[in-house]
Design an enzyme around this catalytic site. Structure first.
Site, short mmCIF file in Angstrom:
data_model
loop_
_atom_site.label_atom_id
_atom_site.label_comp_id
_atom_site.label_asym_id
_atom_site.label_seq_id
_atom_site.Cartn_x
_atom_site.Cartn_y
_atom_site.Cartn_z
N LYS A 110 0.82 -1.20 0.00
CA LYS A 110 0.00 0.00 0.00
C LYS A 110 0.86 1.27 0.00
O LYS A 110 0.43 2.32 -0.44
CB LYS A 110 -0.91 0.02 1.22
CG LYS A 110 -1.74 -1.22 1.48
CD LYS A 110 -2.79 -1.47 0.44
CE LYS A 110 -3.91 -2.41 0.89
NZ LYS A 110 -3.51 -3.80 1.14
N ASP A 111 2.09 1.15 0.51
CA ASP A 111 2.98 2.30 0.56
C ASP A 111 3.29 2.86 -0.83
O ASP A 111 3.55 4.06 -0.98
CB ASP A 111 4.32 1.92 1.23
CG ASP A 111 4.18 1.77 2.73
OD1 ASP A 111 3.36 2.48 3.34
OD2 ASP A 111 4.91 0.93 3.31
#
Ligand SMILES: *Cc1c(COP(=O)(O)O)cnc(C)c1O
Length: 495
Positions: A110-111
């Site tokens: 998700k980063d």
């Protein structure tokens, strides 16, 4: 490039799509057409850094943004990753590669989107003249919440509130969120599962009354979930980058096909792979991997999406999802971009819990995707066997993808096409389960498990996880699933 809603006639710019997150008819924004990347353009991307490749792909969709500024934003976002490499590709054997997407600030894929989304959103608001502050609501199955909090903390003009299922995330995930720093953040645990969190947030988004009330307080709502195109777009880039890395390291020739296996929950990550393919990336098959919550596997097999089933809590919590939001974007494409048909199906899912697609659509689906699921025992076995054979430790989600990829290669007798398995989280995010898989030891304490995992695998411990032990818990609110809106209002009041 313009964007349209999957459920209606609404047409907006990319900036508007990102600023608002979701269409007012409840549909998701999709590009009016897929921008193409020619072989010459691919060639030109070979020598580029990850940030430049990402900016090049993003600019195809977001052409009203300034390219140089976009590139600078990508450079800033991806400089936060270990050794400045946001998406390293690791060769396992002659045909299997791992695309490691867990080297960012919160140790999950998700980063890659959420380090960049604050820029895309702020700039998007500026481009469409939005003067209000932005209130971001996030429903999370564990990893999005932390990555969004970290990405948006202390961002001027933005507040962020995260909802997670109280019993539905790992200990590390919970601790990551509960100890979040920043003056514009709030975290609420919900006495329910992820699907209820996501539905509650979507309801607030599409309610005119909520919208007006928050406007009075000076806010517009937006989303950092993968329903927001601003989440999806940065994810397309790593499929291109992985492909280019295979070419530049001489593993394949430009134009040769590769397969990707993706551990799937909300269908965001794998949808980005599909978008990359539609843009012209040479992709063979996409392996859609589920865990014990195998609703997608059943859907691909039967053409029936039926959420009237038991919900399981598994050791891959970020995939414990029954309503896979981004599937709507794929359905829209499968139907020949038929918004009416898409809306009928989504309404049916809401009212009856089930819908069915046509046989032609099912056949089209089978050409592009191979779908499989990995139960709890298989997850444990895969982690163990893969470590025995290759000394490569992987997390519980990645194990599901590895398992499905191996099955695909066996069953479809496709051992020659390179298989890129998308590795979505660091094993240190789920240290107890990974340690159990590797050694059979059931370690109760997360930090003890991290220590033992380090001794067993010699893999470096991410600082952000080890440091959690000494952090203060700031958020301990637990709310019922029908009481989330009052929490939002309370948070919006607070200056
Ligand atoms: C979010 C997540 C997934 C599922 O990704 P989707 O985009 O929701 O399909 C898989 N693995 C991990 C570790 C995640 O955090």
């Amino acid at each position: 490039m313009k964007f349209i809603s999957t459920r209606g006639e609404e047409t907006v710019t990319g900036a508007e799509a990102i600023a608002h997150g979701i269409a007012s008819d409840g549909g998701l924004f999709v590009p009016e057409a897929f921008p193409e990347v020619s072989e010459d353009e691919l060639k030109a991307m070979l020598p580029m850094s990850y940030a430049e490749r990402a900016a090049t792909v993003l600019y195809k969709y977001l052409d009203e943004y300034d390219f140089e500024e976009l590139k600078a934003a990508c450079e800033k976002a991806y400089s936060q990753f270990d050794e400045g490499d946001a998406a390293p590709l690791v060769k396992i054997d002659s045909s299997i590669y791992m695309l490691e997407l867990f080297h960012g600030p919160t140790c999950a894929f998700k980063d890659l989107a959420l380090t960049l989304l604050p820029y895309l959103l702020r700039k998007g608001c500026d481009l469409c003249g939005i003067k209000e502050d932005v209130l971001i609501l996030v429903a999370t199955s564990g990893d999005t919440g932390k990555a969004a909090l970290e990405g948006f903390k202390n961002a001027p003009g933005i507040k962020i509130m995260v909802f997670y299922p109280n019993e539905g995330v790992s200990k590390m995930q919970k601790l990551q969120m509960a100890t979040q720093e920043g003056n514009n953040v709030a975290v609420v645990a919900v006495r329910s599962n992820f699907d209820d969190c996501q539905s509650a947030v979507k309801t607030i988004f599409t309610s005119e009354a909520c919208k007006e009330e928050l406007e009075k307080r000076g806010y517009i709502l937006s989303s950092a979930n993968s329903i927001n195109f601003g989440r999806l777009a940065p994810q397309i880039a790593y499929y291109f980058s992985a492909y280019l890395d295979l070419v530049s390291s001489g593993q394949i020739q430009l134009g040769e096909k590769v397969n990707f296996a993706v551990p799937t929950g909300n269908f965001g990550n794998i949808l980005a792979a599909y978008y990359a393919m539609r843009m012209g990336l040479p992709v063979g098959r996409l392996v859609c991997a589920s865990n014990k919550n195998n609703i997608l596997t059943d859907f691909f097999k039967t053409g029936v999406y039926d959420k009237r089933r038991e919900f399981y809590k598994t050791m891959s919590p970020s995939m414990d999802i029954l309503i896979s939001s981004n599937l709507e974007r794929l359905l829209f494409e499968l139907s020949g971009r038929n918004a009416v048909r898409t809306k009928i199906r989504m309404d049916k899912l809401k009212s009856d819990g089930v819908y069915e697609i046509y046989d032609e659509e099912k056949e089209e689906l089978a050409k592009l995707f191979y779908s499989d699921y990995c139960g709890e025992d298989e997850t444990v076995e895969t982690i163990y066997e893969f470590f025995e054979e290759y000394q490569y430790p992987m997390d519980t989600h990645t194990a599901c993808a590895m398992y499905a990829a191996a099955n695909y290669m066996e069953k479809e007798k496709d051992h020659d096409t390179p298989m890129v398995v998308v590795s979505t989280a660091s094993p240190y995010k789920f240290p107890q389960d990974v340690m159990y898989a590797l050694t059979g030891n059931d370690i109760k304490d997360s930090f003890k498990a991290i220590k033992h995992l380090n001794i067993t695998t010699a893999m470096k411990v991410p600082k952000s996880l080890a440091g959690l032990r000494d952090k203060k818990v700031r958020f301990d609110t637990v709310a019922d699933k029908d009481k989330l809106y009052p929490e939002v209002l309370r948070f919006a009041e607070k200056k």
